[in-house]
Motif scaffolding. Structure first.
Motif, PDB file in Angstrom:
ATOM      1  N   ALA A 205      33.352  35.296  37.609  1.00 64.97           N
ATOM      2  CA  ALA A 205      33.993  36.051  38.614  1.00 64.97           C
ATOM      3  C   ALA A 205      33.762  35.516  39.806  1.00 64.97           C
ATOM      4  O   ALA A 205      34.627  35.291  40.617  1.00 64.97           O
ATOM      5  CB  ALA A 205      33.279  37.642  38.675  1.00 64.97           C
ATOM      6  N   ASN A 209      36.659  33.825  41.604  1.00 64.42           N
ATOM      7  CA  ASN A 209      37.123  35.143  42.494  1.00 64.42           C
ATOM      8  C   ASN A 209      38.219  35.715  41.992  1.00 64.42           C
ATOM      9  O   ASN A 209      39.011  36.311  42.757  1.00 64.42           O
ATOM     10  CB  ASN A 209      37.525  34.277  43.972  1.00 64.42           C
ATOM     11  CG  ASN A 209      37.410  35.449  44.932  1.00 64.42           C
ATOM     12  OD1 ASN A 209      36.785  36.431  45.102  1.00 64.42           O
ATOM     13  ND2 ASN A 209      38.554  35.387  46.164  1.00 64.42           N
ATOM     14  N   LEU A 210      38.369  35.941  40.897  1.00 62.66           N
ATOM     15  CA  LEU A 210      39.011  36.917  40.008  1.00 62.66           C
ATOM     16  C   LEU A 210      38.750  38.022  39.333  1.00 62.66           C
ATOM     17  O   LEU A 210      37.594  38.003  39.194  1.00 62.66           O
ATOM     18  CB  LEU A 210      39.953  36.026  39.066  1.00 62.66           C
ATOM     19  CG  LEU A 210      40.674  34.733  39.360  1.00 62.66           C
ATOM     20  CD1 LEU A 210      41.089  34.137  37.966  1.00 62.66           C
ATOM     21  CD2 LEU A 210      41.830  35.162  40.281  1.00 62.66           C
ATOM     22  N   SER A 211      39.606  39.295  39.503  1.00 63.99           N
ATOM     23  CA  SER A 211      38.972  40.566  38.851  1.00 63.99           C
ATOM     24  C   SER A 211      39.003  40.595  37.559  1.00 63.99           C
ATOM     25  O   SER A 211      39.973  39.884  36.766  1.00 63.99           O
ATOM     26  CB  SER A 211      39.773  41.673  39.657  1.00 63.99           C
ATOM     27  OG  SER A 211      39.365  42.697  38.998  1.00 63.99           O
ATOM     28  N   TRP A 212      38.129  41.419  36.883  1.00 67.15           N
ATOM     29  CA  TRP A 212      38.327  41.605  35.391  1.00 67.15           C
ATOM     30  C   TRP A 212      39.353  42.679  35.125  1.00 67.15           C
ATOM     31  O   TRP A 212      39.906  42.742  33.966  1.00 67.15           O
ATOM     32  CB  TRP A 212      36.789  41.932  34.889  1.00 67.15           C
ATOM     33  CG  TRP A 212      36.048  40.911  34.867  1.00 67.15           C
ATOM     34  CD1 TRP A 212      34.770  40.785  35.804  1.00 67.15           C
ATOM     35  CD2 TRP A 212      35.978  39.940  34.140  1.00 67.15           C
ATOM     36  NE1 TRP A 212      34.098  39.615  35.525  1.00 67.15           N
ATOM     37  CE2 TRP A 212      34.905  39.044  34.484  1.00 67.15           C
ATOM     38  CE3 TRP A 212      36.760  39.278  33.126  1.00 67.15           C
ATOM     39  CZ2 TRP A 212      34.572  37.853  33.998  1.00 67.15           C
ATOM     40  CZ3 TRP A 212      36.402  38.158  32.641  1.00 67.15           C
ATOM     41  CH2 TRP A 212      35.369  37.346  32.900  1.00 67.15           C
ATOM     42  N   ALA A 213      39.504  43.826  36.058  1.00 67.22           N
ATOM     43  CA  ALA A 213      40.296  44.830  35.664  1.00 67.22           C
ATOM     44  C   ALA A 213      41.587  44.500  35.331  1.00 67.22           C
ATOM     45  O   ALA A 213      42.393  43.796  36.100  1.00 67.22           O
ATOM     46  CB  ALA A 213      40.383  45.675  36.897  1.00 67.22           C
ATOM     47  N   LYS A 215      42.655  42.558  32.891  1.00 71.99           N
ATOM     48  CA  LYS A 215      42.847  41.109  32.176  1.00 71.99           C
ATOM     49  C   LYS A 215      42.674  41.326  30.698  1.00 71.99           C
ATOM     50  O   LYS A 215      41.601  42.392  30.220  1.00 71.99           O
ATOM     51  CB  LYS A 215      41.927  40.446  32.845  1.00 71.99           C
ATOM     52  CG  LYS A 215      42.343  39.721  34.184  1.00 71.99           C
ATOM     53  CD  LYS A 215      41.908  38.625  34.489  1.00 71.99           C
ATOM     54  CE  LYS A 215      42.623  37.899  35.708  1.00 71.99           C
ATOM     55  NZ  LYS A 215      42.664  39.013  36.746  1.00 71.99           N
ATOM     56  N   GLN A 236      34.068  46.805  32.932  1.00 74.11           N
ATOM     57  CA  GLN A 236      34.826  46.320  34.243  1.00 74.11           C
ATOM     58  C   GLN A 236      36.238  46.558  33.862  1.00 74.11           C
ATOM     59  O   GLN A 236      37.004  45.798  34.838  1.00 74.11           O
ATOM     60  CB  GLN A 236      34.209  45.032  34.541  1.00 74.11           C
ATOM     61  CG  GLN A 236      32.823  44.877  35.139  1.00 74.11           C
ATOM     62  CD  GLN A 236      32.587  43.651  35.703  1.00 74.11           C
ATOM     63  OE1 GLN A 236      33.034  43.397  36.731  1.00 74.11           O
ATOM     64  NE2 GLN A 236      31.518  42.953  35.022  1.00 74.11           N
ATOM     65  N   ASN A 237      36.571  47.353  33.216  1.00 71.46           N
ATOM     66  CA  ASN A 237      38.141  47.582  32.567  1.00 71.46           C
ATOM     67  C   ASN A 237      38.898  46.543  32.405  1.00 71.46           C
ATOM     68  O   ASN A 237      40.217  46.681  32.892  1.00 71.46           O
ATOM     69  CB  ASN A 237      38.623  48.193  34.169  1.00 71.46           C
ATOM     70  CG  ASN A 237      37.835  49.446  34.580  1.00 71.46           C
ATOM     71  OD1 ASN A 237      37.513  50.591  33.774  1.00 71.46           O
ATOM     72  ND2 ASN A 237      37.378  49.532  35.849  1.00 71.46           N
ATOM     73  N   ALA A 238      38.425  45.568  31.513  1.00 74.56           N
ATOM     74  CA  ALA A 238      39.182  44.664  31.011  1.00 74.56           C
ATOM     75  C   ALA A 238      39.467  45.195  29.553  1.00 74.56           C
ATOM     76  O   ALA A 238      38.921  45.827  28.869  1.00 74.56           O
ATOM     77  CB  ALA A 238      38.602  43.249  30.694  1.00 74.56           C
TER      78      ALA A 238
END
Length: 427
Positions: A205, A209-213, A215, A236-238
């Motif tokens: 991350a 600088n990318l989100s897990w949500a 993905k 983390q909502n992946a």
């Protein structure tokens, strides 16, 4: 006006790095109650007096706490890195300033310099080896066999290293005892699950600088490390997809609610791929061809062989560094594939990587410390080969940790003890 000489400027740089490394080590010790407790005991009793400990580990602040504990126990210590990209040079400088420690670890070395540093450690003629990945042990057997008779034993930190050592043991090629620190509960249930899971995702991350949500995150392998990565990514909502070769692990992942696919299927839908198998060629040319534009590939296994980077380079029309620690490969189709940390251990080898959380490594390095003491004090009890950590030592470390956390346990009554140890109680 007086201009500083190049030598004095270099000394200032070294001093500054040493001071920065010292602060990192001190911070780590503040959050390592197990190692701090052992350190106090070791300082008083010096169980390693007269021993020389040779180490090949990830040289960063938590590791340094273990190294200094070994020195406080009376040992002379020589250390180098076990991965060309995981050394923190400031921590290495701080260790090298200790009168009983010599550090050869340096960030960013090539293969030749990497093995030269291992040889330099072995030139100290260690009586104990401490390894992460097995390179030190193999170097002893292949290039310094004269040391084997004076080595009382060694320890191995990680899954990949233990696999290699067990294969060596099966072939009757391991000629001194090695304790498999990785396999004991205080290591594998916490370091492998929580440590690998949290640190790998954090490094990915911060590097991207990318989100897990939202993905689709493909986790290759559902061993302890894969379980940790999958659990933390799901938290983390992946959407987590697991690939496996073992039917029981695959079924376990399925029953935990993850999608389970072959890598060929997963390659078509994944956004982020994280390998955790310890094996080679997990992601190869056929998979690259099926991937979407912009995918991110990361390895959380010990060696840089899980992703076939040689094939990817041959396929690519061009490649470039698009962010620190992110290399983009553009294929003839225009599709871009991003590889983190040159395919090396992502939680330690990107510019922002810090490795496992301090509290987790406190447990693992506590196991290392007591295992080293055990080998020295009870050398006659260990024949050549791979050995387990004595269970009573593992449990004692758990007690130290719980006491530090203010957590109380129940105890069995005499009646309960008798019931649990008797075969005569029935319905």
């Amino acid at each position: 006006m007086t201009t500083a000489s190049p030598i004095s400027e270099r000394l200032d740089e070294v001093g500054s790095a040493r001071d920065a490394g010292r602060k990192k080590i001190d911070w780590a010790f503040e959050h390592m109650p197990i190692l701090s407790s052992l350190r106090a005991d070791f300082q008083e009793n010096e169980p390693l007096a007269g021993e020389t400990v040779g180490m090949a580990l990830h040289v960063e602040a938590k590791t340094a706490a273990l190294v200094e504990t070994m020195a406080d126990a009376g040992a002379e210590v020589a250390i180098t890195g076990c991965n060309p990209l995981s050394t923190h040079d400031d921590v290495s400088a701080a260790l090298d300033a200790h009168p009983s420690i010599t550090s050869y670890a340096k960030h960013g070395v090539g293969d030749e310099e990497y093995y030269e540093a291992i040889d330099a450690v072995l030139d100290h003629e260690p009586t104990v080896t401490v390894d992460d990945g097995g390179d030190l042990v193999f170097r002893v057997h292949e290039h310094h066999p004269e040391l084997i008779d004076t080595i009382v034993g060694g320890t191995e930190e990680t899954t990949t290293g233990v696999h290699r050592l067990r294969a060596m043991d099966d072939d009757d090629a391991l000629e001194y005892p090695v304790i498999a620190v990785n396999d004991t509960p205080m290591k594998r249930l916490f370091d492998n699950v929580h440590g690998t899971g949290e640190s790998s995702l954090a490094s990915i991350a911060m590097t991207t600088n990318l989100s897990w949500a939202g993905k689709d995150v493909v986790v290759a392998g559902y061993g302890q490390c894969g379980r940790g990565v999958a659990k933390k990514a799901s938290g983390q909502n992946a959407n987590v997809i697991v690939t496996e070769i073992d039917p029981r692990r695959a079924l376990e992942a399925h029953m935990e609610g993850y999608d389970v696919m072959s890598m060929s299927e997963a390659a078509e839908v994944g956004d982020v791929f994280i390998t955790t198998t310890g094996n080679r060629d997990v992601i190869v040319k056929d998979h690259f061809e099926q991937m979407q534009d912009g995918v991110v590939l990361a390895n959380a296994g010990h060696f840089d062989i899980e992703i076939d980077l040689e094939a990817l380079r041959e396929m690519a029309d061009s490649e470039q560094e698009v962010r620190d620690g992110v290399r983009e490969y553009e294929l003839p189709s225009g599709k871009r594939i991003n590889v983190l940390a040159e395919g090396r251990l992502v939680n330690l080898a990107t510019p922002v990587s810090l490795g496992h959380p301090v509290e987790v490594m406190d447990q693992s390095f506590g196991v290392q410390a007591v295992s080293i003491r055990e080998l020295v004090e009870n050398a006659d009890d260990y024949d050549a080969g791979v050995h387990e950590v004595p269970d009573h030592l593992d449990r004692k470390l758990a007690e130290i940790k719980l006491n530090a956390e203010g957590v109380e346990l129940d105890t069995l009554s005499e009646e309960q003890e008798e019931y649990m140890t008797s075969w005569q109680h029935g319905t």
